[in-house]
Design a protein around this motif. Structure first.
Motif, short mmCIF file in Angstrom:
data_model
loop_
_atom_site.label_atom_id
_atom_site.label_comp_id
_atom_site.label_asym_id
_atom_site.label_seq_id
_atom_site.Cartn_x
_atom_site.Cartn_y
_atom_site.Cartn_z
N VAL A 1 44.28 59.15 42.42
CA VAL A 1 43.71 58.26 43.43
C VAL A 1 43.02 57.12 42.68
O VAL A 1 42.09 57.35 41.90
N LEU A 2 43.50 55.91 42.88
CA LEU A 2 42.95 54.72 42.23
C LEU A 2 42.12 53.94 43.25
O LEU A 2 42.60 53.65 44.35
N ALA A 3 40.88 53.64 42.88
CA ALA A 3 39.98 52.96 43.81
C ALA A 3 39.17 51.89 43.07
O ALA A 3 39.03 51.93 41.85
N THR A 4 38.63 50.96 43.85
CA THR A 4 37.81 49.89 43.28
C THR A 4 36.44 49.85 43.94
O THR A 4 36.28 50.23 45.10
N LYS A 5 35.47 49.39 43.18
CA LYS A 5 34.14 49.14 43.73
C LYS A 5 34.14 47.71 44.26
O LYS A 5 33.70 46.77 43.61
N THR A 6 34.67 47.57 45.44
CA THR A 6 34.82 46.26 46.06
C THR A 6 33.48 45.79 46.61
O THR A 6 32.81 46.55 47.32
N PRO A 7 33.03 44.57 46.28
CA PRO A 7 31.77 44.07 46.83
C PRO A 7 31.79 44.08 48.36
O PRO A 7 32.86 44.04 48.99
N LYS A 8 30.62 44.11 48.96
CA LYS A 8 30.52 44.22 50.42
C LYS A 8 31.19 43.07 51.14
O LYS A 8 31.68 43.22 52.26
N ASN A 9 31.21 41.89 50.50
CA ASN A 9 31.85 40.75 51.16
C ASN A 9 33.35 40.70 50.90
O ASN A 9 34.04 39.78 51.34
N GLY A 10 33.85 41.68 50.15
CA GLY A 10 35.29 41.75 49.89
C GLY A 10 35.80 40.77 48.86
O GLY A 10 37.00 40.71 48.60
N GLN A 11 34.89 40.01 48.25
CA GLN A 11 35.29 38.99 47.29
C GLN A 11 34.90 39.43 45.88
O GLN A 11 33.99 40.22 45.69
N PRO A 12 35.62 38.93 44.85
CA PRO A 12 35.29 39.32 43.48
C PRO A 12 33.89 38.91 43.09
O PRO A 12 33.38 37.87 43.52
N GLY A 13 33.25 39.76 42.27
CA GLY A 13 31.93 39.43 41.78
C GLY A 13 31.99 38.33 40.74
O GLY A 13 33.06 37.92 40.29
N ALA A 14 30.80 37.86 40.36
CA ALA A 14 30.72 36.78 39.38
C ALA A 14 31.39 37.19 38.08
O ALA A 14 31.09 38.23 37.51
N GLY A 15 32.33 36.38 37.63
CA GLY A 15 33.03 36.64 36.39
C GLY A 15 34.05 37.76 36.47
O GLY A 15 34.61 38.16 35.46
N GLN A 16 34.29 38.27 37.69
CA GLN A 16 35.22 39.38 37.87
C GLN A 16 36.52 38.89 38.52
O GLN A 16 36.57 37.86 39.19
N THR A 17 37.57 39.68 38.31
CA THR A 17 38.86 39.40 38.93
C THR A 17 39.15 40.48 39.96
O THR A 17 39.07 41.67 39.64
N THR A 18 39.43 40.09 41.17
CA THR A 18 39.67 41.08 42.21
C THR A 18 40.98 41.82 41.97
O THR A 18 41.84 41.38 41.20
N TYR A 19 41.11 42.94 42.62
CA TYR A 19 42.35 43.73 42.51
C TYR A 19 43.52 42.87 43.01
O TYR A 19 43.38 42.15 44.00
N PRO A 20 44.67 42.91 42.36
CA PRO A 20 45.79 42.03 42.74
C PRO A 20 46.31 42.33 44.15
O PRO A 20 46.11 43.41 44.70
N MET A 21 47.00 41.36 44.73
CA MET A 21 47.59 41.53 46.06
C MET A 21 48.56 42.71 46.09
O MET A 21 48.65 43.43 47.07
N ARG A 22 49.33 42.86 45.03
CA ARG A 22 50.21 44.02 44.85
C ARG A 22 49.97 44.57 43.45
O ARG A 22 49.94 43.82 42.49
N HIS A 23 49.81 45.88 43.36
CA HIS A 23 49.57 46.45 42.02
C HIS A 23 50.87 46.46 41.20
O HIS A 23 51.96 46.58 41.72
N ASP A 24 50.69 46.31 39.91
CA ASP A 24 51.82 46.36 38.97
C ASP A 24 51.32 47.07 37.73
O ASP A 24 50.53 46.54 36.97
N PHE A 25 51.77 48.33 37.57
CA PHE A 25 51.30 49.12 36.45
C PHE A 25 52.23 49.06 35.25
O PHE A 25 52.17 49.88 34.35
N GLY A 26 53.15 48.09 35.26
CA GLY A 26 54.05 47.93 34.13
C GLY A 26 55.09 49.00 34.02
O GLY A 26 55.54 49.35 32.92
N VAL A 27 55.50 49.56 35.16
CA VAL A 27 56.56 50.59 35.17
C VAL A 27 57.64 50.19 36.15
O VAL A 27 57.45 49.35 37.01
#
Length: 439
Positions: A413-439
């Motif tokens: 189970v893969l999860a993120t600590k998403t900020p309450k406003n749903g937007q990336p934190g300062a200096g952070q990159t949000t989770y991609p629109m579609r995940h790509d694990f290189g497989v």
């Protein structure tokens, strides 16, 4: 009325009878006498174990103590026999008249419980009773730091050398991920660690916390191949010692650490990623939300958590892992469905991004471990003892059957600590629109 034999009586306890041969020290035979596989009760103590703890626990006690013999299979890998009897080892409930006849035929002394083998961990109620004498009523609580430490010691501090024989060079004691059907166990374990690194989106300079880190495989892989600074914690002193030496040999002292510590004692925070690999099974279902809340508090905004855990195939069954597993393998271990894990993670504030089942991969992993045990059988006995080696052969082969028959599963189970406003934190990159694990 003719007196019943031991084999016929015991065989009659199993619904429909056993699909393998059952023989006993009185010369009697029952079950499928043509089967190349069989159970042989060697003496009265073995009979008493079976009669006084009906089902898997009694059979396991008799086997581990040397009073029950498995025929037609190697004790390091009894899978062929176990595969035949899966679902057949629960005792049918005899009537009062049947019980009276059995007592008369087998003798009252056969129903006196022998002392369990030394390899058996105290059951939960006995652990509580013993603990109350020294620690008071707090001993009634499962998954205190003291009780968890004792459970981990029972299972993981067997012998590092023993684990090297069974697990192989990777010293990875969790489900491997086979990149192709012919991959070796070592290739699959490396792929498992790498896949988790990719799911966590690790990059040079990131800080990783690995809770329940075992012998440090994830810590070393992430530091070596992804340039992160990694901290692992384990309740096993033996694991921590082995991992520290491996880190030193790899030249990773400045970027990797394995600490002998309870995860609840980690004071550092602001990690970019957390891996929890084979840890959730030990913490207790009732503690899931507090566990995930703690991990949530240790992450930066947009940080990722990967939880790798053995699960049940539903979310309604009782969470206990069964008497044999609880007494001989994972004291206080609990399993539930992956949906329960997802709910707990979400209730703790995580946004679940990806959910994946590796059930069949675990069956292949266990096949490899059983082979290693067989190949190193005499060395494993010399390092520990025959009873311990038997426990491991039985546990791993039985677990393989469980994964093959979909009784148990393994989920990421893969999860993120998403900020309450749903937007990336300062200096952070949000989770991609579609995940790509290189497989």
């Amino acid at each position: 009325m003719a007196t019943s034999t031991i084999a016929s009586t015991i065989n009659g306890f199993f619904s429909g009878g056993l699909p393998i041969k059952l023989s006993a020290y009185d010369g009697s035979v029952a079950g499928d006498v043509s089967s190349p596989y069989g159970l042989k009760i060697l003496n009265q103590r073995g009979l008493s174990y079976i009669l006084t703890a009906p089902g898997d626990l009694g059979l396991a006690r008799a086997y581990v103590s040397g009073d029950l013999e498995l025929e037609g299979t190697h004790p390091g890998d009894p899978y062929p026999l176990l595969r035949l009897i899966v679902g057949s080892t629960d005792f049918a409930r005899p009537s009062v008249s049947e019980i009276a006849r059995i007592v008369k035929d087998l003798g009252l002394s056969s129903f006196v419980p022998p002392k369990p083998p030394a390899h058996e961990h105290l059951p939960a109620w006995r652990t509580a009773v013993e603990g109350i004498r020294t620690a008071g009523l707090n001993a009634l609580k499962r998954h205190t730091q003291e009780r968890d430490a004792e459970a981990i010691h029972h299972h993981y501090d067997v012998s590092n050398t023993f684990y090297e024989y069974v697990l192989g060079p990777s010293m990875a004691y969790t489900c491997a991920v086979f990149p192709h059907p012919d991959a070796t166990l070592e290739e699959a374990q490396a792929e498992k660690f790498d896949l988790i690194c990719r799911k966590l989106g690790l990059k040079p300079g990131d800080r990783l916390l690995d809770v329940g880190c075992g012998w440090g495989g994830m810590v070393r892989h992430a530091a070596k191949h992804y340039g992160v600074k990694a901290l692992g914690v384990t309740l096993s002193r033996e694991q921590a010692s082995w991992a520290a030496q491996a880190i030193k040999e790899d030249g990773l002292d400045d970027v990797a650490e394995v600490r002998f510590s309870d995860y609840r004692d980690v004071v550092e925070g602001e990690f970019d990623a957390i891996s929890s690999i084979g840890m959730t099974e030990h913490i207790g279902v009732k503690n899931y939300e507090s566990y995930f809340s703690f991990l949530h508090s240790k992450l930066k905004d947009d940080g990722r958590l990967l939880n790798h855990c053995i699960t049940r195939n539903d979310n309604a069954s009782k969470a206990t892992a069964g008497a044999f597993i609880d007494r001989y393998v994972f004291p206080d271990g609990e399993l539930t469905g992956s949906g329960t894990i997802v709910v707990a993670a979400e209730n703790a504030g995580f946004e679940v991004q990806h959910h994946e089942n590796f059930r069949r991969h675990y069956a292949k992993t266990l096949t490899g471990w059983n082979k290693n045990l067989v190949d190193n059988w005499e060395a494993c006995i010399a390092e520990t003892d025959l009873g311990t080696a038997k426990v491991w052969g039985l546990y791993m082969a039985g677990s393989r059957v469980g994964f093959e028959t979909n009784e148990i599963q393994l989920h990421h189970v893969l999860a993120t600590k998403t900020p309450k406003n749903g937007q990336p934190g300062a200096g952070q990159t949000t989770y991609p629109m579609r995940h790509d694990f290189g497989v």
